[in-house]
Enzyme design. Structure first.
Site, PDB file in Angstrom:
ATOM      1  N   ILE A   1       0.808  -1.073  -0.105  1.00  0.00           N
ATOM      2  CA  ILE A   1      -0.098  -0.243  -0.173  1.00  0.00           C
ATOM      3  C   ILE A   1       0.797   1.240   0.097  1.00  0.00           C
ATOM      4  O   ILE A   1       1.807   1.316   0.837  1.00  0.00           O
ATOM      5  CB  ILE A   1      -1.098   0.054   1.217  1.00  0.00           C
ATOM      6  CG1 ILE A   1      -1.898  -0.974   1.050  1.00  0.00           C
ATOM      7  CG2 ILE A   1      -1.667   1.447   1.263  1.00  0.00           C
ATOM      8  CD1 ILE A   1      -3.015  -1.371   2.129  1.00  0.00           C
ATOM      9  N   CYS A   2       0.475   1.998  -0.739  1.00  0.00           N
ATOM     10  CA  CYS A   2       1.259   3.378  -0.983  1.00  0.00           C
ATOM     11  C   CYS A   2       2.870   3.091  -1.078  1.00  0.00           C
ATOM     12  O   CYS A   2       3.151   2.396  -1.926  1.00  0.00           O
ATOM     13  CB  CYS A   2       1.011   4.177   0.175  1.00  0.00           C
ATOM     14  SG  CYS A   2       1.286   5.977  -0.048  1.00  0.00           S
TER      15      CYS A   2
END
Length: 335
Positions: free
Chosen positions: A104-105
């Site tokens: 994520i990210c």
């Protein structure tokens, strides 16, 4: 039951960590049973969150990665920080065992350090895609999408794009009905229009030197006119060949591409702050026709003018387009 292990590294971004915990934790099978078992694991007993806002005590260690069906790696703010060797080894071992691994990210930087993204297409927060591509040239970085699914290795863009990725994995695992129900519980659309390109401020590239600045300001002031390359060269007092060379040297792009960036940014501002029709905005920004405007806007921003306005329309109108200086591009580090 499908087990999801969320890996908490020191300095973990709380939002990135909570996204898979909450999304997978809310998923229910048609008979009401939990669809996933979610475990938070870490290499150490305690992990401090980004900014020291809290200290997390993980119930599971790295052995949870070997037992999981899916491993999710949230981001940490320092993308240059090294991954502990035992963490890298555990991630590689999980990948070899066929475990699905998602980031994520800026968690993509963790996967990049392990080599799991080598030769694959990947994404991360738009402000860090340049840094990811620079540090790891063997990765095919896509800055425009919300997530990338390579089968067993997945990456998402920044912040809320982690929700998109988690819902995508739920849909792959359990079908659209379960994913749609989870999306409703999360108050989130199952699919969002466009990619993360729509969240990027498309400023025209800034020049390295000052010699073109008067010409750039003139182009900005006259961007709604039907300017040709010959028109711009005549204003600059040079041949089109020399103009193209100077533009490449100082902005990294061509005069007409720079002009398109300027028009797109003006159009974004009008979509955000006015109720003008697409036809009117096309004329105001120099695109010639609504069809040409819609096509160029989608190619640059990744979504339609209507969808962009729906997502970013300000409740407070502003009197007109902003003055357009030639700003420096934001640094991607420290996302």
């Amino acid at each position: 039951m499908h087990t999801v292990a969320v890996l908490a590294l020191d300095g973990v971004v709380p939002f990135d960590m909570s996204t898979p915990i909450d999304t997978f934790g809310r998923a229910r099978l048609p008979d009401g049973r939990d669809a996933y078992r979610v475990r938070v694991c870490a290499a150490t007993e305690e992990v401090e969150a980004d900014g020291g806002v809290f200290t997390l005590r993980a119930h599971w260690g790295l052995e949870a990665l070997a037992e999981a069906d899916t491993v999710v790696v949230p981001g940490t703010p320092d993308v240059s920080a090294g991954v502990p060797p035992e963490v890298a080894d555990a991630l590689r071992a999980a990948a070899r065992a066929g475990t699905r691994i998602a980031s994520i990210c800026v968690g993509a930087f963790v996967l990049a350090q392990t080599g799991l993204l080598d030769g694959l297409r990947a994404t991360t927060h738009w402000a860090a895609t340049g840094e990811l591509a620079h540090r790891y040239p063997e990765i095919k970085v896509d800055p425009d999408v919300l997530y990338v699914d390579n089968g067993r290795i997945l990456t998402s863009a920044g912040a809320a794009a982690g929700l998109d990725l988690c819902l995508h994995m739920i849909r792959c695992d359990l079908g659209t009905a379960v994913a749609a129900d989870t999306a409703r519980i999360c108050v989130m659309p199952l699919e969002r229009d466009g990619g993360q390109a729509q969240f990027i401020v498309h400023e025209p590239p800034a020049p390295d030197g000052a010699t073109l600045e008067p010409l750039l300001r003139w182009m900005t002031e006259n961007s709604r006119q039907e300017l040709t390359l010959a028109d711009i060269a005549a204003r600059a007092g040079m041949s089109t060949r020399t103009l193209n060379r100077r533009f490449r040297e100082q902005t990294g792009t061509t005069p007409l591409q720079w002009l398109q960036h300027t028009r797109i940014r003006h159009a974004q501002h009008l979509l955000e702050t006015t109720a003008h029709s697409v036809e009117r905005i096309a004329a105001q920004t120099g695109f010639g026709s609504p069809t040409a405007f819609r096509d160029r806007f989608r190619r640059h921003v990744g979504t339609s003018p209507y969808a962009y306005r729906r997502a970013f329309r300000s409740t407070r109108r502003q009197p007109g387009p902003p003055a357009t200086p030639v700003p420096a591009a934001p640094a991607p580090a420290g996302v």
